[in-house]
Design an enzyme around this catalytic site. Structure first.
Site, PDB file in Angstrom:
ATOM      1  N   LEU A 124       0.875  -0.527   0.269  1.00  0.00           N
ATOM      2  CA  LEU A 124      -0.066   0.089   0.016  1.00  0.00           C
ATOM      3  C   LEU A 124       0.870   1.225  -0.298  1.00  0.00           C
ATOM      4  O   LEU A 124       0.797   2.187  -0.344  1.00  0.00           O
ATOM      5  CB  LEU A 124      -0.847  -0.034   1.003  1.00  0.00           C
ATOM      6  CG  LEU A 124      -1.402  -0.694   1.207  1.00  0.00           C
ATOM      7  CD1 LEU A 124      -2.945  -1.057   2.830  1.00  0.00           C
ATOM      8  CD2 LEU A 124      -3.084  -1.121   0.051  1.00  0.00           C
TER       9      LEU A 124
ATOM     10  N   HIS B  88       4.981 -15.982  -3.460  1.00  0.00           N
ATOM     11  CA  HIS B  88       4.491 -15.270  -4.270  1.00  0.00           C
ATOM     12  C   HIS B  88       5.526 -16.579  -5.043  1.00  0.00           C
ATOM     13  O   HIS B  88       7.079 -16.603  -5.815  1.00  0.00           O
ATOM     14  CB  HIS B  88       5.672 -13.883  -4.995  1.00  0.00           C
ATOM     15  CG  HIS B  88       6.816 -13.498  -4.348  1.00  0.00           C
ATOM     16  ND1 HIS B  88       7.557 -13.530  -3.518  1.00  0.00           N
ATOM     17  CD2 HIS B  88       6.382 -12.237  -3.850  1.00  0.00           C
ATOM     18  CE1 HIS B  88       8.444 -12.839  -3.126  1.00  0.00           C
ATOM     19  NE2 HIS B  88       8.196 -12.041  -3.481  1.00  0.00           N
TER      20      HIS B  88
ATOM     21  N   ASP C 287       0.895 -10.323  -4.899  1.00  0.00           N
ATOM     22  CA  ASP C 287       1.819  -8.265  -4.811  1.00  0.00           C
ATOM     23  C   ASP C 287       1.639  -7.528  -5.144  1.00  0.00           C
ATOM     24  O   ASP C 287       1.907  -7.121  -6.338  1.00  0.00           O
ATOM     25  CB  ASP C 287       2.726 -10.134  -5.329  1.00  0.00           C
ATOM     26  CG  ASP C 287       4.940  -9.482  -4.988  1.00  0.00           C
ATOM     27  OD1 ASP C 287       4.233  -8.444  -3.944  1.00  0.00           O
ATOM     28  OD2 ASP C 287       5.217  -9.756  -5.879  1.00  0.00           O
TER      29      ASP C 287
ATOM     30  N   HIS D  62       3.583   1.378  -8.811  1.00  0.00           N
ATOM     31  CA  HIS D  62       4.974   1.841  -8.890  1.00  0.00           C
ATOM     32  C   HIS D  62       4.751   3.236 -10.397  1.00  0.00           C
ATOM     33  O   HIS D  62       4.066   2.336 -11.306  1.00  0.00           O
ATOM     34  CB  HIS D  62       6.160   1.181 -10.156  1.00  0.00           C
ATOM     35  CG  HIS D  62       6.854   0.231  -9.188  1.00  0.00           C
ATOM     36  ND1 HIS D  62       7.360   0.707  -7.763  1.00  0.00           N
ATOM     37  CD2 HIS D  62       6.620  -0.529  -8.962  1.00  0.00           C
ATOM     38  CE1 HIS D  62       7.916  -0.183  -7.608  1.00  0.00           C
ATOM     39  NE2 HIS D  62       7.165  -1.277  -8.065  1.00  0.00           N
TER      40      HIS D  62
END
Ligand code: ZN
Length: 473
Positions: free
Chosen positions: A69, A238, A347, A351
């Site tokens: 977050l 992951h 995940d 960006h």
């Protein structure tokens, strides 16, 4: 008479609640933010709001235990309001945020700050993880007891991986003492060095530095040994490699307290996607191209025209761990099907455009995922008949809730009324410009998807619905 607050009667849906082994047409009655009853023809309080869930799936609110977050300190990428809005839009009622922020979430004060802000600004539940080591530097343990008292649900250095096995052993011992799971981003730095994509055929063709599968597998093996040694619960994040899945499967048979998660990009895409859409659709993406183009069993050359396109070296296909080979993708799918991997997550790693719009070598790792993960998981697991719908829902609800000791993931009477309503067969096209996330770095822009959330209900309150979005538009 006033309608009761945060109360709702969901009628006519197929209710799937894996925690109670319930899968049947039924109504769900919510009173004052709690589940009151699940059953047929429930007597509803006068004036209660009704929601027609006919033809839809009604299940416990979905939980994503691996989300970035970006608060505190990286709010150009995402913040609590936008990240939780994206979660709600994807059908998620709870998210677990990672501590690799600026500063890292490694003190009780920062945990308190995020929890307080999340109650004010978040539209879904936010659970916080704390760093294992101070500033996620892998050198000195963070104050794990203090973090636990401040309300964290797990410790993790996600984005980084503790290389010193003795330090990791101590972290596990503390974690066990405080009854916290350890979530680990599995990456051996000496094997991976500055690898930017999977080490294999395509990294050679493209001239990019490879990140070998063994760089993940060796740490998964380390974690299995440390879970066995210390008795701490270690959760491998992951997972991308076939060897990791095999190690996990074998260790779980022996009763080792180890678990794993998988993200849709690792079981939809492969490293061929880094070479561009044409290479991908022609090779590892053939099966998916049929659905994307809507042409059924046409020659691949015809299908390609109707499939989403992207250039080679597109940085929206750069993540850590990287997209791997078709064999690895198949192994992750098999692991999900046979239960070796029991948790699904995104995940979600937003960006900014300017950060991603650079050469492949220099771009940050990571993609957004909250709004596409339900559909991609349905497509690769349920629509392909690898997994039942109930088993898929378990991987998004009761399984993560159990790992993190969350009082969530069930429709039992008295539980918080977190409910997701979705249509597993709804076909739509994902467009990044429609996303609620602040960032647009998704490799699935323009993809045709099958399955979508219809309404997201948190503590009896509808925080997002398809209908409200149509009205707003
Ligand atoms: Zn990670």
């Amino acid at each position: 008479m006033l309608a009761p607050m945060n109360s709702l009667l969901l009628t006519g849906g197929r209710v799937v609640d894996p925690a109670n082994h319930f899968d049947s047409p039924a109504d769900v009655l919510i009173v004052d933010g709690k589940i009151s009853a699940v059953g047929k023809n429930l007597p509803a309080p006068e004036g209660i709001e009704r929601f027609d869930a006919g033809g839809k799936i009604v299940c416990p609110g979905l939980i994503d235990l691996h989300v970035h977050l970006r608060e505190p300190g990286q709010t150009a990428k995402e913040n609590l309001a936008t990240g939780t809005a994206a979660a709600a839009r994807g059908g998620f009622t709870s998210v677990v945020c990672m501590p690799n922020t600026a500063p890292a979430i490694d003190t009780a004060g920062t945990v308190a700050l995020i929890r307080e802000r999340a109650t004010r600004e978040g539209v879904v539940n936010v659970f916080v993880t704390g760093a294992i080591t101070k500033n996620i530097a892998g050198e000195e343990l963070a104050p794990i007891g203090g973090l636990k008292r401040a309300g964290i649900v797990a410790i993790t250095d996600d984005g980084h991986c503790i290389q010193n096995h003795e330090l990791m052993r101590h972290a596990c011992q503390y974690a066990k003492m405080f009854d916290l799971p350890v979530m680990d981003h599995c990456q051996d730095y000496s094997l991976v060095t500055d690898g930017v994509m999977h080490e294999g055929y395509w990294s050679t063709v493209l001239g990019l530095r490879g990140w070998p599968a063994a760089g993940e597998e060796v740490i998964v093996a380390r974690n299995i040994l440390l879970a066995e040694l210390t008795g701490a619960k270690i959760h491998c994040q992951h997972l991308s490699a076939a060897g990791s899945v095999a190690l996990l499967r074998e260790a779980k048979k022996r009763g080792v307290p180890i678990s794993g998660e998988a993200c849709p990009h690792h079981f939809v895409l492969t490293d061929a996607a880094v070479a561009g859409s044409e290479k991908f659709w022609n090779a590892d993406g053939k099966g998916l191209a049929k659905f994307q183009s809507g042409t059924g069993f046409q020659p691949v050359s015809d299908m390609q025209d109707a499939c989403p396109t992207w250039p080679k070296y597109d940085t929206n296909f750069k993540m850590n761990p990287p997209l791997r080979s078709a064999r690895d993708r198949e192994a992750v799918l098999e692991g999900l099907a046979d239960g070796a991997i029991e948790i699904l997550c995104s995940d979600h790693a937003p960006h900014c455009d300017y950060e991603k719009e650079v050469e492949f070598d220099y771009a940050p790792f990571g993609i957004t995922g909250l709004e596409t993960e339900l559909a991609l998981s349905l497509m690769q697991l349920v629509h392909t008949k690898r997994l039942s719908l109930a088993d898929l829902i378990a991987k998004f609800t009761v399984n993560p809730a159990r790992l993190l000791n969350l009082n969530k993931g069930t429709l039992s009477a008295g539980a918080d009324a977190d409910v997701t309503v979705f249509d597993p067969d709804f076909e739509w096209v994902f467009r990044v410009e429609d996303s609620a996330s602040k960032s647009k770095n998704s490799p699935f822009n323009g993809w045709k998807l099958k399955g979508r959330a219809v309404a997201t209900i948190v503590a009896g309150k509808t925080v997002w619905s398809e209908k409200s979005e149509l009205v707003a538009a």
